[in-house]
Design a protein around this motif. Structure first.
Motif, PDB file in Angstrom:
ATOM      1  N   VAL A 150     -12.771  -3.613 -14.463  1.00  0.00           N
ATOM      2  CA  VAL A 150     -11.578  -4.470 -14.496  1.00  0.00           C
ATOM      3  C   VAL A 150     -10.317  -3.629 -14.652  1.00  0.00           C
ATOM      4  O   VAL A 150      -9.307  -3.871 -13.980  1.00  0.00           O
ATOM      5  CB  VAL A 150     -11.698  -5.523 -15.622  1.00  0.00           C
ATOM      6  N   ARG A 151     -10.369  -2.621 -15.521  1.00  0.00           N
ATOM      7  CA  ARG A 151      -9.203  -1.752 -15.713  1.00  0.00           C
ATOM      8  C   ARG A 151      -8.845  -0.994 -14.441  1.00  0.00           C
ATOM      9  O   ARG A 151      -7.666  -0.830 -14.119  1.00  0.00           O
ATOM     10  CB  ARG A 151      -9.461  -0.752 -16.850  1.00  0.00           C
ATOM     11  N   ARG A 152      -9.869  -0.522 -13.709  1.00  0.00           N
ATOM     12  CA  ARG A 152      -9.613   0.232 -12.483  1.00  0.00           C
ATOM     13  C   ARG A 152      -9.054  -0.673 -11.383  1.00  0.00           C
ATOM     14  O   ARG A 152      -8.224  -0.237 -10.586  1.00  0.00           O
ATOM     15  CB  ARG A 152     -10.898   0.904 -11.984  1.00  0.00           C
ATOM     16  N   ILE A 153      -9.526  -1.918 -11.324  1.00  0.00           N
ATOM     17  CA  ILE A 153      -9.036  -2.826 -10.278  1.00  0.00           C
ATOM     18  C   ILE A 153      -7.607  -3.267 -10.574  1.00  0.00           C
ATOM     19  O   ILE A 153      -6.766  -3.329  -9.680  1.00  0.00           O
ATOM     20  CB  ILE A 153      -9.971  -4.042 -10.131  1.00  0.00           C
ATOM     21  N   THR A 154      -7.314  -3.581 -11.834  1.00  0.00           N
ATOM     22  CA  THR A 154      -5.974  -4.072 -12.172  1.00  0.00           C
ATOM     23  C   THR A 154      -4.934  -2.958 -12.183  1.00  0.00           C
ATOM     24  O   THR A 154      -3.748  -3.233 -11.981  1.00  0.00           O
ATOM     25  CB  THR A 154      -5.971  -4.761 -13.547  1.00  0.00           C
ATOM     26  N   ASN A 155      -5.354  -1.722 -12.421  1.00  0.00           N
ATOM     27  CA  ASN A 155      -4.422  -0.603 -12.458  1.00  0.00           C
ATOM     28  C   ASN A 155      -5.059   0.587 -11.738  1.00  0.00           C
ATOM     29  O   ASN A 155      -5.528   1.523 -12.382  1.00  0.00           O
ATOM     30  CB  ASN A 155      -4.089  -0.253 -13.916  1.00  0.00           C
ATOM     31  N   MET A 206       5.285  24.646  -3.753  1.00  0.00           N
ATOM     32  CA  MET A 206       4.188  23.708  -3.693  1.00  0.00           C
ATOM     33  C   MET A 206       4.671  22.397  -3.091  1.00  0.00           C
ATOM     34  O   MET A 206       5.690  21.859  -3.480  1.00  0.00           O
ATOM     35  CB  MET A 206       3.645  23.412  -5.088  1.00  0.00           C
ATOM     36  N   ASN A 207       3.893  21.918  -2.154  1.00  0.00           N
ATOM     37  CA  ASN A 207       4.140  20.592  -1.589  1.00  0.00           C
ATOM     38  C   ASN A 207       3.328  19.587  -2.386  1.00  0.00           C
ATOM     39  O   ASN A 207       2.167  19.810  -2.694  1.00  0.00           O
ATOM     40  CB  ASN A 207       3.745  20.545  -0.120  1.00  0.00           C
ATOM     41  N   ARG A 208       3.940  18.473  -2.674  1.00  0.00           N
ATOM     42  CA  ARG A 208       3.305  17.461  -3.511  1.00  0.00           C
ATOM     43  C   ARG A 208       3.277  16.132  -2.757  1.00  0.00           C
ATOM     44  O   ARG A 208       4.281  15.707  -2.214  1.00  0.00           O
ATOM     45  CB  ARG A 208       4.104  17.331  -4.802  1.00  0.00           C
ATOM     46  N   SER A 209       2.097  15.514  -2.746  1.00  0.00           N
ATOM     47  CA  SER A 209       1.994  14.176  -2.160  1.00  0.00           C
ATOM     48  C   SER A 209       1.260  13.274  -3.158  1.00  0.00           C
ATOM     49  O   SER A 209       0.298  13.686  -3.799  1.00  0.00           O
ATOM     50  CB  SER A 209       1.236  14.218  -0.828  1.00  0.00           C
ATOM     51  N   THR A 210       1.749  12.056  -3.285  1.00  0.00           N
ATOM     52  CA  THR A 210       1.184  11.099  -4.225  1.00  0.00           C
ATOM     53  C   THR A 210       0.659   9.904  -3.451  1.00  0.00           C
ATOM     54  O   THR A 210       1.323   9.409  -2.539  1.00  0.00           O
ATOM     55  CB  THR A 210       2.250  10.647  -5.236  1.00  0.00           C
ATOM     56  N   GLU A 211      -0.535   9.460  -3.841  1.00  0.00           N
ATOM     57  CA  GLU A 211      -1.171   8.328  -3.151  1.00  0.00           C
ATOM     58  C   GLU A 211      -1.685   7.340  -4.194  1.00  0.00           C
ATOM     59  O   GLU A 211      -2.343   7.712  -5.156  1.00  0.00           O
ATOM     60  CB  GLU A 211      -2.344   8.842  -2.305  1.00  0.00           C
ATOM     61  N   GLN A 212      -1.367   6.057  -3.983  1.00  0.00           N
ATOM     62  CA  GLN A 212      -1.887   4.988  -4.839  1.00  0.00           C
ATOM     63  C   GLN A 212      -3.188   4.488  -4.227  1.00  0.00           C
ATOM     64  O   GLN A 212      -3.224   4.098  -3.073  1.00  0.00           O
ATOM     65  CB  GLN A 212      -0.883   3.834  -4.921  1.00  0.00           C
ATOM     66  N   TRP A 213      -4.283   4.531  -4.994  1.00  0.00           N
ATOM     67  CA  TRP A 213      -5.573   4.052  -4.489  1.00  0.00           C
ATOM     68  C   TRP A 213      -5.556   2.538  -4.366  1.00  0.00           C
ATOM     69  O   TRP A 213      -4.921   1.841  -5.154  1.00  0.00           O
ATOM     70  CB  TRP A 213      -6.692   4.451  -5.423  1.00  0.00           C
ATOM     71  N   SER A 214      -6.310   2.034  -3.399  1.00  0.00           N
ATOM     72  CA  SER A 214      -6.467   0.584  -3.270  1.00  0.00           C
ATOM     73  C   SER A 214      -7.436   0.111  -4.353  1.00  0.00           C
ATOM     74  O   SER A 214      -8.251   0.890  -4.844  1.00  0.00           O
ATOM     75  CB  SER A 214      -7.013   0.230  -1.887  1.00  0.00           C
ATOM     76  N   PRO A 215      -7.373  -1.166  -4.724  1.00  0.00           N
ATOM     77  CA  PRO A 215      -8.319  -1.673  -5.727  1.00  0.00           C
ATOM     78  C   PRO A 215      -9.780  -1.522  -5.302  1.00  0.00           C
ATOM     79  O   PRO A 215     -10.643  -1.251  -6.124  1.00  0.00           O
ATOM     80  CB  PRO A 215      -7.936  -3.148  -5.863  1.00  0.00           C
ATOM     81  N   LEU A 216     -10.052  -1.647  -4.005  1.00  0.00           N
ATOM     82  CA  LEU A 216     -11.428  -1.492  -3.526  1.00  0.00           C
ATOM     83  C   LEU A 216     -11.915  -0.055  -3.713  1.00  0.00           C
ATOM     84  O   LEU A 216     -13.040   0.176  -4.162  1.00  0.00           O
ATOM     85  CB  LEU A 216     -11.513  -1.907  -2.054  1.00  0.00           C
ATOM     86  N   ARG A 217     -11.068   0.908  -3.382  1.00  0.00           N
ATOM     87  CA  ARG A 217     -11.436   2.313  -3.562  1.00  0.00           C
ATOM     88  C   ARG A 217     -11.572   2.654  -5.041  1.00  0.00           C
ATOM     89  O   ARG A 217     -12.452   3.420  -5.440  1.00  0.00           O
ATOM     90  CB  ARG A 217     -10.398   3.207  -2.904  1.00  0.00           C
ATOM     91  N   ALA A 218     -10.729   2.088  -5.869  1.00  0.00           N
ATOM     92  CA  ALA A 218     -10.788   2.355  -7.305  1.00  0.00           C
ATOM     93  C   ALA A 218     -12.039   1.755  -7.936  1.00  0.00           C
ATOM     94  O   ALA A 218     -12.541   2.261  -8.938  1.00  0.00           O
ATOM     95  CB  ALA A 218      -9.532   1.809  -7.989  1.00  0.00           C
ATOM     96  N   ALA A 219     -12.572   0.684  -7.344  1.00  0.00           N
ATOM     97  CA  ALA A 219     -13.738   0.009  -7.917  1.00  0.00           C
ATOM     98  C   ALA A 219     -15.052   0.660  -7.520  1.00  0.00           C
ATOM     99  O   ALA A 219     -16.099   0.303  -8.058  1.00  0.00           O
ATOM    100  CB  ALA A 219     -13.739  -1.452  -7.469  1.00  0.00           C
ATOM    101  N   ARG A 220     -15.030   1.614  -6.610  1.00  0.00           N
ATOM    102  CA  ARG A 220     -16.270   2.196  -6.096  1.00  0.00           C
ATOM    103  C   ARG A 220     -17.106   2.859  -7.189  1.00  0.00           C
ATOM    104  O   ARG A 220     -18.299   2.575  -7.324  1.00  0.00           O
ATOM    105  CB  ARG A 220     -15.951   3.200  -5.002  1.00  0.00           C
TER     106      ARG A 220
END
Length: 101
Positions: free
Chosen positions: A85-90, A1-15
């Motif tokens: 707020v939780r999604r934007i900060t983390n 299995m190939n694994r890729s990890t991506e950190q969402w931007s705060p804007l994408r997390a706030a959608r």
């Protein structure tokens, strides 16, 4: 299995929380208007396939009134703001697994 990890931007997390806040505000507006009409003495027209659910909504709105709708909506709105707020900060990290080629 190939694994890729991506950190969402705060804007994408706030959608999602922002969409939920908008939908909740719309429902609060509609329910307050309906509760105000019921409090003014208007009769509710309960017809159609979902008569039982409509009758339950009318009973609840008639019982709590516009003020109760504002209070319940305020509580739900505060919970959604906390989620925002939780999604934007983390922002979440997304891990994608792909099968080997």
């Amino acid at each position: 299995m190939n694994r890729s990890t991506e950190q969402w931007s705060p804007l994408r997390a706030a959608r999602a929380p922002l969409i939920a806040l908008g939908v909740t505000a719309l429902f609060i507006f509609l329910f307050v208007k309906a509760a105000a009409e019921l409090a003014a003495g208007q009769e509710a027209d309960i017809t159609g396939r979902q008569r039982g659910l409509k009758a339950l909504l009318v009973v609840v709105l008639d019982t709590i009134g516009p003020t109760g709708v504002y209070i319940a909506g305020g509580v739900v709105g505060c919970l959604l703001l906390y989620w925002l707020v939780r999604r934007i900060t983390n922002p979440p990290m997304v891990t994608t697994l792909t099968p080997p080629a």
